[in-house]
Design an enzyme around this catalytic site. Structure first.
Site, PDB file in Angstrom:
ATOM      1  N   HIS A  51      99.066  10.675  -8.967  1.00  0.00           N
ATOM      2  CA  HIS A  51      99.820   9.581  -8.387  1.00  0.00           C
ATOM      3  C   HIS A  51     100.650   8.919  -9.488  1.00  0.00           C
ATOM      4  CE1 HIS A  51      96.412   7.060  -9.773  1.00  0.00           C
ATOM      5  NE2 HIS A  51      97.288   6.083  -9.767  1.00  0.00           N
ATOM      6  N   TYR A 119      90.281   0.070 -15.235  1.00  0.00           N
ATOM      7  CA  TYR A 119      91.719   0.083 -15.476  1.00  0.00           C
ATOM      8  C   TYR A 119      92.334  -1.275 -15.168  1.00  0.00           C
ATOM      9  CZ  TYR A 119      91.997   1.296 -10.470  1.00  0.00           C
ATOM     10  OH  TYR A 119      91.866   1.315  -9.106  1.00  0.00           O
TER      11      TYR A 119
END
Length: 151
Positions: A51, A119
């Site tokens: 992605h 993240y």
């Protein structure tokens, strides 16, 4: 290395109690802005790819487990357009990875234990208008072979 990608090696401060390590500081300028922190766990052998984002930068860190991280530059104006990079991250290689907008990214969990990724992103996730474009893990534009090479 793909243009705009940054790698920061973590320093672990170890003693008889365990260790301490800083993931990132705002003053390092890794992210243009900080908007969200998230965590995800994946089982051994899982591939989560690919992605990319039009507006968001990602900062990845694997505190547990190990992963093969694959990046592919989709930015037509970039000096590294079409380049694919592979990094190995996790317990065995504690690094933080900045993934700029327009760079496709994904990973495969290595070994026999799950991998956890923490993240940080430069924009918040908007479920009504997600800045997340998907590409199949086996897409011919990237043409990455995910199999382990016995050497």
């Amino acid at each position: 290395m793909i243009e705009g990608v940054k790698v920061k090696r973590l320093t672990k401060h170890c003693d008889d109690r365990g260790f301490f390590a800083e993931i990132f500081r705002d003053s390092e300028g890794l992210l243009e802005s900080f908007a969200q922190a998230s965590v995800s766990m994946s089982y051994p052998g899982v591939i989560k790819a690919f992605h990319y984002h039009d507006h968001q930068d990602d900062l990845w860190y694997f505190p547990s487990g190990n992963a093969q991280v694959v990046l592919h530059d989709l930015r037509e104006g970039s000096a590294t357009f079409g380049t694919t990079d592979v990094l190995y991250m996790g317990e065995e290689n504690p690094i933080v990875l900045l993934i700029p907008k327009g760079v496709a990214h994904g990973y495969r969990v290595l070994g026999n234990t799950p991998a956890t990724i923490v993240y940080f992103t430069s924009t918040e996730y908007d479920p009504k208008n997600p800045d997340e474009k998907r590409i199949p893990f086996d897409d011919m534009r990237i043409s990455f072979d995910w199999t382990t090479k016995n050497r």
